[in-house]
Design a protein around this motif. Structure first.
Motif, PDB file in Angstrom:
ATOM      1  N   PRO A 151       0.835  -1.204   0.000  1.00  8.09           N
ATOM      2  CA  PRO A 151       0.000   0.000   0.000  1.00  8.09           C
ATOM      3  C   PRO A 151       0.875   1.262   0.000  1.00  8.09           C
ATOM      4  O   PRO A 151       1.823   1.371   0.780  1.00  8.09           O
ATOM      5  N   VAL A 152       0.547   2.181  -0.895  1.00 10.18           N
ATOM      6  CA  VAL A 152       1.346   3.407  -1.037  1.00 10.18           C
ATOM      7  C   VAL A 152       0.835   4.440  -0.051  1.00 10.18           C
ATOM      8  O   VAL A 152      -0.334   4.832  -0.076  1.00 10.18           O
ATOM      9  N   ASP A 153       1.724   4.908   0.832  1.00  6.93           N
ATOM     10  CA  ASP A 153       1.341   5.894   1.837  1.00  6.93           C
ATOM     11  C   ASP A 153       1.452   7.321   1.322  1.00  6.93           C
ATOM     12  O   ASP A 153       0.688   8.196   1.737  1.00  6.93           O
ATOM     13  N   ALA A 154       2.415   7.572   0.441  1.00  3.22           N
ATOM     14  CA  ALA A 154       2.650   8.942  -0.022  1.00  3.22           C
ATOM     15  C   ALA A 154       3.333   8.923  -1.377  1.00  3.22           C
ATOM     16  O   ALA A 154       3.993   7.945  -1.751  1.00  3.22           O
ATOM     17  N   VAL A 155       3.166  10.033  -2.083  1.00  5.08           N
ATOM     18  CA  VAL A 155       3.817  10.252  -3.381  1.00  5.08           C
ATOM     19  C   VAL A 155       4.435  11.639  -3.357  1.00  5.08           C
ATOM     20  O   VAL A 155       3.819  12.594  -2.876  1.00  5.08           O
ATOM     21  N   VAL A 156       5.660  11.759  -3.866  1.00  7.02           N
ATOM     22  CA  VAL A 156       6.259  13.075  -4.072  1.00  7.02           C
ATOM     23  C   VAL A 156       6.415  13.309  -5.571  1.00  7.02           C
ATOM     24  O   VAL A 156       6.795  12.404  -6.322  1.00  7.02           O
ATOM     25  N   ILE A 157       6.119  14.525  -5.993  1.00  8.51           N
ATOM     26  CA  ILE A 157       6.228  14.933  -7.389  1.00  8.51           C
ATOM     27  C   ILE A 157       7.234  16.078  -7.478  1.00  8.51           C
ATOM     28  O   ILE A 157       7.182  17.024  -6.694  1.00  8.51           O
ATOM     29  N   SER A 158       8.161  15.979  -8.427  1.00  7.45           N
ATOM     30  CA  SER A 158       9.189  17.015  -8.559  1.00  7.45           C
ATOM     31  C   SER A 158       8.734  18.180  -9.435  1.00  7.45           C
ATOM     32  O   SER A 158       9.074  19.331  -9.155  1.00  7.45           O
ATOM     33  N   HIS A 159       7.981  17.892 -10.492  1.00  7.50           N
ATOM     34  CA  HIS A 159       7.490  18.944 -11.392  1.00  7.50           C
ATOM     35  C   HIS A 159       6.515  18.309 -12.372  1.00  7.50           C
ATOM     36  O   HIS A 159       6.259  17.100 -12.304  1.00  7.50           O
ATOM     37  N   ASN A 160       5.979  19.090 -13.286  1.00  7.85           N
ATOM     38  CA  ASN A 160       4.845  18.609 -14.073  1.00  7.85           C
ATOM     39  C   ASN A 160       5.174  18.123 -15.475  1.00  7.85           C
ATOM     40  O   ASN A 160       4.257  17.881 -16.262  1.00  7.85           O
ATOM     41  N   HIS A 161       6.444  17.956 -15.847  1.00  5.75           N
ATOM     42  CA  HIS A 161       6.739  17.395 -17.158  1.00  5.75           C
ATOM     43  C   HIS A 161       6.209  15.960 -17.257  1.00  5.75           C
ATOM     44  O   HIS A 161       6.132  15.247 -16.251  1.00  5.75           O
ATOM     45  N   TYR A 162       5.862  15.557 -18.464  1.00  6.56           N
ATOM     46  CA  TYR A 162       5.123  14.307 -18.643  1.00  6.56           C
ATOM     47  C   TYR A 162       5.902  13.071 -18.209  1.00  6.56           C
ATOM     48  O   TYR A 162       5.298  12.048 -17.858  1.00  6.56           O
ATOM     49  N   ASP A 163       7.229  13.128 -18.248  1.00  5.72           N
ATOM     50  CA  ASP A 163       7.999  11.967 -17.808  1.00  5.72           C
ATOM     51  C   ASP A 163       8.172  11.927 -16.291  1.00  5.72           C
ATOM     52  O   ASP A 163       8.842  11.031 -15.774  1.00  5.72           O
ATOM     53  N   HIS A 164       7.541  12.866 -15.586  1.00  2.00           N
ATOM     54  CA  HIS A 164       7.591  12.887 -14.123  1.00  2.00           C
ATOM     55  C   HIS A 164       6.199  12.958 -13.499  1.00  2.00           C
ATOM     56  O   HIS A 164       6.025  12.557 -12.347  1.00  2.00           O
ATOM     57  N   LEU A 165       5.245  13.449 -14.225  1.00  2.00           N
ATOM     58  CA  LEU A 165       3.859  13.534 -13.756  1.00  2.00           C
ATOM     59  C   LEU A 165       2.990  12.815 -14.781  1.00  2.00           C
ATOM     60  O   LEU A 165       2.684  13.355 -15.840  1.00  2.00           O
ATOM     61  N   ASP A 166       2.640  11.574 -14.468  1.00  2.07           N
ATOM     62  CA  ASP A 166       1.965  10.699 -15.422  1.00  2.07           C
ATOM     63  C   ASP A 166       0.539  10.422 -14.949  1.00  2.07           C
ATOM     64  O   ASP A 166       0.312   9.688 -13.990  1.00  2.07           O
ATOM     65  N   ALA A 167      -0.415  11.021 -15.636  1.00  3.94           N
ATOM     66  CA  ALA A 167      -1.814  10.921 -15.212  1.00  3.94           C
ATOM     67  C   ALA A 167      -2.317   9.473 -15.184  1.00  3.94           C
ATOM     68  O   ALA A 167      -2.993   9.074 -14.220  1.00  3.94           O
ATOM     69  N   PRO A 168      -2.050   8.649 -16.195  1.00  2.00           N
ATOM     70  CA  PRO A 168      -2.560   7.271 -16.127  1.00  2.00           C
ATOM     71  C   PRO A 168      -2.052   6.492 -14.920  1.00  2.00           C
ATOM     72  O   PRO A 168      -2.783   5.676 -14.345  1.00  2.00           O
TER      73      PRO A 168
END
Length: 359
Positions: A151-168
């Motif tokens: 189970p995933v407790d948390a997610v960190v995102i560095s920025h919104n480029h597609y290879d780092h922020l993947d909607a699917p």
């Protein structure tokens, strides 16, 4: 807008009455790192400036640069550079059991890691999709099957480029997953139904279950559409297990060029145990040098940070630039050796492999 300044905290003292001046020729003591600000509340709604363009390290490329890139055609490696694809390291294995007081890192590919720290399972920039916008399909499969994740407790995102922020990929998460994201990006997640989104400015932090998440600067930028350039911030993350007797400290750089921020992060966070640093997507240098570190710069960044160990990332997964696909690893290993650093402190993991920092 953030309600605190980003200037380093005062280290006290001063040259007024009663201050002790060092003797002539005496060496001044190194300044103490600034005290961290109090953690921000989880999930708070905040107002931000319309643009973060004033945080750019260098100006973004203009029309002439795009024209030169098109003229040179330096978008992908040539046939010789692609011949190394069968040699890309891929060794999927079951995730190790989490041991209290230890930290386990597993490289899923690109900038996606499974971090087990402080009793939490944290994903960084999770991209489990076979392909992302504007690129060929993955050169290597994801190193950890989604079904095999705890189970995933948390997610960190560095920025919104597609290879780092993947909607699917993010769609697969429960909507009450704790998300830590850059300033200006919470709305993107809330529109998709996520209810526990904490957005932070540089040098701000929040805490979850005894793990402190601090957002730190990077030499990069943000853009996801034609009209949102630099509308959200970009950066890396320091994760600290605050409850262990000997707290471990991880640095996830996200996506970044080389520059002054590494030394400042190291000053504010002495004793980083492991730095996850990008080594790929760097050629041609005239095009990518300001926003993507090359392998030698990544090793220098590790030294600037004062980190004890380095784990390379941001290579071997997607074809994003023109260097031969195996070159980042070879150059990183050579730079590490030239720096005289212990070989076992370079955690050059295969995709799907894990390593544990014992308590």
């Amino acid at each position: 807008m953030s309600d605190r300044t980003d200037a380093p905290a005062s280290t006290g003292g001063g040259a007024g009455a009663g201050a002790v001046r060092p003797a002539a020729g005496a060496r001044r003591p190194a300044p103490s790192p600034p005290l961290p600000a109090a953690p921000r509340p989880l999930g708070e709604h905040r107002r931000w400036p319309r643009s973060f363009a004033d945080r750019l390290t260098t100006p973004l490329p203009g029309v002439r640069a795009f024209a030169r890139l098109a003229r040179e055609g330096a978008f992908r490696p040539g046939p010789d550079g692609l011949r190394g694809i069968p040699d890309l390291p891929y060794e999927p294995a079951p995730l190790p059991a989490a041991v209290p007081g230890s930290v386990c890192v597993t490289w899923a590919g690109h900038a996606s890691w499974v971090l087990q720290t402080g009793g939490l399972t944290v994903l960084t920039d999770p991209v489990w999709s076979r392909r992302i916008l504007g690129t060929p399909s993955r050169m290597t499969p994801v190193g950890v099957r989604w079904e095999d994740l705890p189970p995933v407790d948390a997610v960190v995102i560095s920025h919104n480029h597609y290879d780092h922020l993947d909607a699917p990929t993010l769609k697969r998460l429960p909507r009450d997953t704790a998300l830590f994201v850059p300033a200006g990006l919470a709305g993107w997640f809330r529109r998709r139904g996520f209810t526990r989104v904490t957005e932070l400015d540089w040098w701000e932090s929040a805490e979850l279950g005894g793990v402190r998440f601090e957002f730190v600067p990077a030499h990069h930028w943000s853009k996801r559409s034609l009209i949102d350039t630099c509308r959200s911030l970009w950066g890396g993350w320091i994760l600290t297990d605050t409850l262990s007797p000997a707290p471990k400290k991880l640095y996830f750089a996200g996506d970044t060029g080389y520059g002054r921020w590494f030394a400042e992060i190291g000053r504010r966070h002495p004793g980083i145990d492991l730095a996850l640093l990008p080594i790929g997507a760097y050629a041609p240098r005239w095009w990518l040098g300001d926003v993507h570190a090359d392998p030698e710069e990544a090793v220098q960044a590790c030294l600037d940070l004062g980190a004890r160990r380095m784990a390379p990332m941001h290579w071997a997964t997607f074809v994003l630039s023109a260097e031969p696909v195996m070159e980042p690893l070879h150059r990183a290993r050579a730079a590490w050796a030239r720096a005289g650093l212990p070989r076992d402190h370079l955690w050059d993991l295969a995709i799907g492999a894990s390593r544990t920092l014992e308590g």
